[in-house]
Write a protein that holds these residues in place. Structure first.
Motif, mmCIF file in Angstrom:
data_model
loop_
_atom_site.group_PDB
_atom_site.id
_atom_site.type_symbol
_atom_site.label_atom_id
_atom_site.label_comp_id
_atom_site.label_asym_id
_atom_site.label_seq_id
_atom_site.Cartn_x
_atom_site.Cartn_y
_atom_site.Cartn_z
ATOM 1 N N SER A 447 18.625 -4.828 -3.686
ATOM 2 C CA SER A 447 18.108 -4.426 -2.378
ATOM 3 C C SER A 447 18.060 -5.621 -1.446
ATOM 4 N N ASP A 449 15.943 -6.322 1.948
ATOM 5 C CA ASP A 449 14.878 -5.843 2.819
ATOM 6 C C ASP A 449 14.600 -6.891 3.893
ATOM 7 N N SER A 504 11.877 -0.297 4.718
ATOM 8 C CA SER A 504 11.580 -1.409 3.814
ATOM 9 C C SER A 504 10.072 -1.582 3.639
ATOM 10 N N GLU A 505 9.688 -2.108 2.469
ATOM 11 C CA GLU A 505 8.288 -2.431 2.235
ATOM 12 C C GLU A 505 7.810 -3.545 3.155
ATOM 13 N N LEU A 506 8.736 -4.355 3.675
ATOM 14 C CA LEU A 506 8.378 -5.438 4.588
ATOM 15 C C LEU A 506 8.179 -4.950 6.010
ATOM 16 N N GLY A 510 15.630 -1.401 4.721
ATOM 17 C CA GLY A 510 16.010 -1.753 3.359
ATOM 18 C C GLY A 510 17.337 -1.121 2.992
ATOM 19 N N ARG A 512 19.794 -0.363 -0.166
ATOM 20 C CA ARG A 512 19.766 -0.272 -1.623
ATOM 21 C C ARG A 512 21.182 -0.100 -2.148
#
Length: 524
Positions: A447, A449, A504-506, A510, A512
């Motif tokens: 991934s 991100d 994205s978690e950020l 993101g 993948r």
């Protein structure tokens, strides 16, 4: 090819053997009627047993039609006069009352025979119509369920072999004369030559078999029974092909019911031909439309994204040429670095176009080998330096990950394009994270991100389309030609993997990339 079982589907004409059998049935009915009349008059004592011959008349009408019924009535009249009317064993009649009885019997027999024959004809016509309707529905279903003219021709050929009582059936295209595209035998048929052609008209009953003789046509002669029949397949004003059929020598020519069935089959194949032509036209139109859209997008991108670095290179090179004696070494070095950067951008754009061309042409041949994921990521970072805009790169790759089965060059381009996309759409100082995990049995997921503004959910499914560009957050400019992620998708899928975009978690976007893990030693 599967050979269909012949069955009497649409009774039409009878062979010589069948005709002889039916005549024998009528003769037997006459004989039985004579014995019954003899028993009734000699044993029972009935004075006039002539009505029993009406049974033979009905049998003749049911088996052979009107003229056979009339002939049987006349024969019954003569037999009864000869055997049972005084004086016996002569055709003369002494009593005028008996003449009246015989004449009334003859009239009644003819009328009953005619009525029975009409009923037989109506029943057979209704039966033929029902069977023709069933056959037409079946052929229409065959055309609707098949996808090509050849498949429809194969199904209809088998149906004609059974329903029209043909020995062999095959279909020939007008574009490839002499070549059968479908046939009912175990191997392509051999053209027996000298065919009879069905000349159709608006009235079904007026259709007729015609045969060419030295360039002229003539109506078929019953004394000459050829085995080869041809039905043209006309799609409007165009000739799509021909239906060929053969019968065993000695069999009668296809009659009215079989002619209608063959004509219906030709109409259904004409529909299949028109459907294929329309599909080809629609496909060509869609290809042309997509080509025009692709050409427009390409010209739009090339007109700006390729001309910009070229113009910059020319301006910088011109400045060097005009003011070369006045520039110091540091200024020359700075200008050269800018020219190199613009040339690098130009090279990336050209390489992107070439890579997309390889993907569209199906020219990718990945060299799949087991690689360590950490080494692939390290190689990509060397080729795509993380110092653009001072964006920090965080790499999270566990040491215990199994090797991935991939092409190192394709992974480098796909992962590098994902990195370039993150760097191009995030502000300076934003974090970019590269991570890898084992994604289920036999798969690895890599991934990319970022902590940028991200994109809307509506734009996520379109990020991997060619020339698709979207503004990230509040940025005013669009970067590149929109080929980076499309190329990444083509390369990843060529290696048997998948690629997707999500939030994205950020906080940003993101990407993948999912690739198969390399099999362990001893596995297939």
């Amino acid at each position: 090819m599967v050979t269909a079982t012949r069955r009497t589907a649409i009774p039409e004409d009878v062979t010589q053997g069948e005709a002889a059998l039916r005549i024998g049935m009528v003769a037997l009915a006459l004989a039985l009627a004579t014995l019954a009349a003899l028993g009734l008059e000699q044993v029972v004592g009935v004075q006039d047993a002539s009505p029993v011959y009406l049974v033979a008349v009905v049998v003749a009408a049911s088996a052979l039609g009107t003229w056979a019924a009339v002939a049987t009535s006349a024969v019954s009249f003569l037999v009864y006069d000869f055997l049972f009317t005084s004086p016996r064993f002569t055709l003369s009649v002494s009593d005028p009352a008996e003449w009246l009885s015989l004449l009334l019997f003859l009239i009644v027999a003819v009328v009953i025979g005619r009525l029975a024959s009409l009923q037989r004809d109506r029943a057979e016509e209704a039966d033929r119509r029902v069977r023709e309707g069933v056959a037409l529905v079946a052929m229409s279903r065959d055309v609707a369920m098949t996808t090509t003219f050849e498949e429809a021709a194969a199904e209809i050929s088998l149906r004609l072999q059974a329903d029209a009582e043909m020995d062999e059936v095959w279909v020939e295209l007008a574009d490839a004369p002499g070549l059968a595209v479908a046939w009912t035998g175990v191997q392509p048929p051999v053209d027996p030559g000298n065919p009879w052609t069905l000349v159709r008209s608006e009235a079904d009953d007026a259709s007729e078999w015609l045969r060419l003789h030295a360039g002229t046509s003539s109506v078929a002669d019953d004394a000459d029974a050829p085995a080869h029949y041809v039905v043209p397949i006309d799609a409007g004003d165009d000739r799509a092909g021909w239906i060929h059929a053969t019968r065993v020598p000695g069999d009668p020519r296809p009659g009215r019911g079989a002619r209608r069935l063959l004509a219906l089959a030709a109409d259904q194949l004409a529909i299949a031909d028109r459907r294929d032509r329309l599909r080809a036209e629609l496909t060509a139109a869609e290809v042309a439309r997509q080509s025009d859209a692709l050409r427009g997008a390409l010209l739009d991108s090339v007109s700006h994204d390729l001309r910009t670095p070229i113009a910059s290179i020319r301006a910088l090179a011109g400045g060097l040429a005009d003011a070369a004696p006045e520039l110091d070494a540091a200024a020359v070095a700075s200008t050269a670095e800018k020219i190199d950067a613009e040339a690098d951008q130009l090279g990336q754009l050209v390489n992107g176009l070439l890579d997309m061309g390889r993907i569209q042409a199906g020219g990718l041949r990945p060299d799949l080998r087991p690689y360590d994921v950490a080494e692939l990521v390290e190689t990509t970072l060397r080729h795509h330096p993380p110092d653009r805009g001072s964006r920090p790169i965080e790499v999270v790759v566990p040491d215990d990950l199994p090797p991935v089965l991939a092409d190192a060059v394709l992974v480098d381009v796909a992962l590098g394009n994902a990195l370039d996309n993150a760097a191009a759409h995030t502000p300076a100082g934003s974090l970019i994270r590269i991570s890898a995990i084992a994604d289920g049995a036999g798969w690895l997921s890599v991934s990319v991100d970022d902590a940028g503004p991200g994109v809307s959910e509506d734009a996520l499914p379109h990020l991997f389309e060619r020339f698709y560009r979207v503004r990230a957050g509040q940025e005013a400019a669009r970067h590149g030609m929109g080929l980076g992620l499309a190329i990444a998708k083509g390369f990843v899928e060529a290696m048997g993997g998948t690629i997707a975009a999500e939030a994205s978690e950020l906080g940003g976007l993101g990407i993948r990339i999912r690739l198969p893990a390399a099999p362990e030693e001893g596995d297939a």
